[in-house]
Structures are given as C-alpha cells and as structure tokens.
Design a protein around this motif. Structure first.
Motif, PDB file in Angstrom:
ATOM      1  N   ASP A  60     -35.433  54.955  78.488  1.00  0.00           N
ATOM      2  CA  ASP A  60     -36.766  54.351  78.374  1.00  0.00           C
ATOM      3  C   ASP A  60     -37.528  54.421  79.698  1.00  0.00           C
ATOM      4  O   ASP A  60     -38.730  54.705  79.718  1.00  0.00           O
ATOM      5  N   ALA A  61     -36.832  54.155  80.801  1.00  0.00           N
ATOM      6  CA  ALA A  61     -37.500  54.167  82.108  1.00  0.00           C
ATOM      7  C   ALA A  61     -37.995  55.572  82.460  1.00  0.00           C
ATOM      8  O   ALA A  61     -39.104  55.723  82.986  1.00  0.00           O
ATOM      9  N   ILE A  62     -37.199  56.577  82.171  1.00  0.00           N
ATOM     10  CA  ILE A  62     -37.625  57.947  82.438  1.00  0.00           C
ATOM     11  C   ILE A  62     -38.819  58.288  81.566  1.00  0.00           C
ATOM     12  O   ILE A  62     -39.822  58.835  82.029  1.00  0.00           O
ATOM     13  N   ARG A  63     -38.731  57.949  80.284  1.00  0.00           N
ATOM     14  CA  ARG A  63     -39.808  58.273  79.351  1.00  0.00           C
ATOM     15  C   ARG A  63     -41.102  57.563  79.741  1.00  0.00           C
ATOM     16  O   ARG A  63     -42.164  58.165  79.790  1.00  0.00           O
ATOM     17  N   GLU A  64     -41.006  56.267  79.994  1.00  0.00           N
ATOM     18  CA  GLU A  64     -42.197  55.501  80.363  1.00  0.00           C
ATOM     19  C   GLU A  64     -42.784  55.989  81.688  1.00  0.00           C
ATOM     20  O   GLU A  64     -44.008  56.078  81.846  1.00  0.00           O
ATOM     21  N   GLY A  65     -41.906  56.310  82.643  1.00  0.00           N
ATOM     22  CA  GLY A  65     -42.376  56.815  83.927  1.00  0.00           C
ATOM     23  C   GLY A  65     -43.097  58.144  83.785  1.00  0.00           C
ATOM     24  O   GLY A  65     -44.153  58.362  84.381  1.00  0.00           O
ATOM     25  N   ALA A  66     -42.521  59.030  82.978  1.00  0.00           N
ATOM     26  CA  ALA A  66     -43.151  60.344  82.765  1.00  0.00           C
ATOM     27  C   ALA A  66     -44.478  60.184  82.028  1.00  0.00           C
ATOM     28  O   ALA A  66     -45.485  60.793  82.403  1.00  0.00           O
ATOM     29  N   ALA A  67     -44.503  59.371  80.987  1.00  0.00           N
ATOM     30  CA  ALA A  67     -45.739  59.161  80.218  1.00  0.00           C
ATOM     31  C   ALA A  67     -46.813  58.532  81.099  1.00  0.00           C
ATOM     32  O   ALA A  67     -47.992  58.904  81.022  1.00  0.00           O
ATOM     33  N   ASP A  68     -46.415  57.605  81.964  1.00  0.00           N
ATOM     34  CA  ASP A  68     -47.365  56.961  82.871  1.00  0.00           C
ATOM     35  C   ASP A  68     -47.993  57.984  83.820  1.00  0.00           C
ATOM     36  O   ASP A  68     -49.196  57.959  84.067  1.00  0.00           O
TER      37      ASP A  68
END
Length: 186
Positions: A60-68
C-alpha cells in the motif's frame, strides 16, 4: 498456558497486585503437550498474520507513494501505471480487495484463509489436527512466495522508481520498518 500470573489493578494512585496460579483442568481430555502444540500453532498463525499485515502495508505504501508522485509529475505516468497494476495484482493474492467478504461473495485470499485457520486452532484447546498443520504449511509457503515477490519488486522496480523520482527532484518512496509498523497500532 498454565503457570503463575500477576493480576494488577490500579485505582487512582494505589496499585494492587496478586498472584494467580493457572492450572489445566485435571479432567481435560487434552495433555500438556496437546495444549502446548495448540499454543505454538496459534502463535505461528498470529505472527504470520502480523507479517502479512506488514507486507500489505508495504504494498500500500509503495502504491500510494507512486500514485501521489503521479499527481506531481504527469511525465511519470507512463512508467508508473504498469507498476501500480503489478502492485494491485500482488495485493489481490494477499487480501480480499473486491466484493463483500462479510457475506461470502468474495473469494478468500491469504489473509482470510489465515484468519479462518487461526480461529479454528485458537478456539480448540487440543492439539491441532494433521489437516490444520498441513494447511498452515501451505499458507506459510503461499506467504513466503508473496513475500519473495514483494522483495524482488522492491529490489528492482522500487529501486528504479526511486532513481527516477530523484532525477525528477521528487521525494523517494520510503517504507517504514517492521517495528515502526507494529508500534503504529498502539
């Protein structure tokens, strides 16, 4: 487990302690070895569930960071979209992400299978069955495969993404360590 425990009650500034001796029911059908096996299996399942939660937190952290970061630099979108899809696919093997699992319409994933086995083992005070132990082994193997996939992703794709982010003068995606993850729920 059987043993001596301390019960502590605090009222205002006063603290009261007493010792409690927990003993197994002498009429129980289960031996100390059976109860120990049940406890050890329950703890393996508990720890595996905790590790799985951390793995999902990292995804989730990787996904949210990339999307951000996509919102900050549209040129990154082309390179990041496939990574987001890969992360989504990875997460879907670990936890239910679609449907309504509470009414049974979603296909159970690793987390839900672990929860079911945990409740079966923890809710019975005898030795886990051979089928339950075999199921635990399958679930551990499934977790290890998912964990290996995440570690490979972090080593290759996340490293490359962070290099791209650094070139674009954007913050790299950093993951919190396990102990920080655990303390976040306290």
């Amino acid at each position: 487990p059987a043993g001596e425990y301390t019960a502590r009650i605090t009222k205002g500034t006063a603290t009261y302690d007493t010792k409690i001796q927990l003993v197994a029911d002498p009429n129980s059908l289960h031996s100390d070895a059976d109860r120990r096996a049940q406890y050890e299996t329950t703890m393996r399942l508990y720890n595996l569930t905790e590790q799985l939660a951390y793995t999902v937190d990292q995804v989730d952290a990787i996904r949210e960071g990339a999307a951000d970061r996509l919102t900050k630099d549209a040129k990154l979108k082309k390179g990041v979209d496939p990574l987001l899809k890969q992360l989504d696919a990875m997460k879907e093997t670990l936890v239910v992400t679609k449907g309504d699992n509470y009414v049974g319409s979603a296909e159970p994933q690793l987390r839900e299978k672990l929860a079911t086995l945990y409740s079966e083992v923890a809710g019975y005070y005898g030795k886990p069955s051979n089928a339950q132990l075999a199921n635990l082994k399958v679930l551990e193997d499934q977790f290890n495969a998912g964990q290996a996939k995440l570690e490979a992703f972090k080593a290759k794709q996340l490293t490359a993404l962070n290099a791209t982010l650094a070139k674009a003068k954007l913050d790299e995606i950093k993951l919190r360590p396990f102990d920080e993850f655990k303390s976040a729920d306290k």
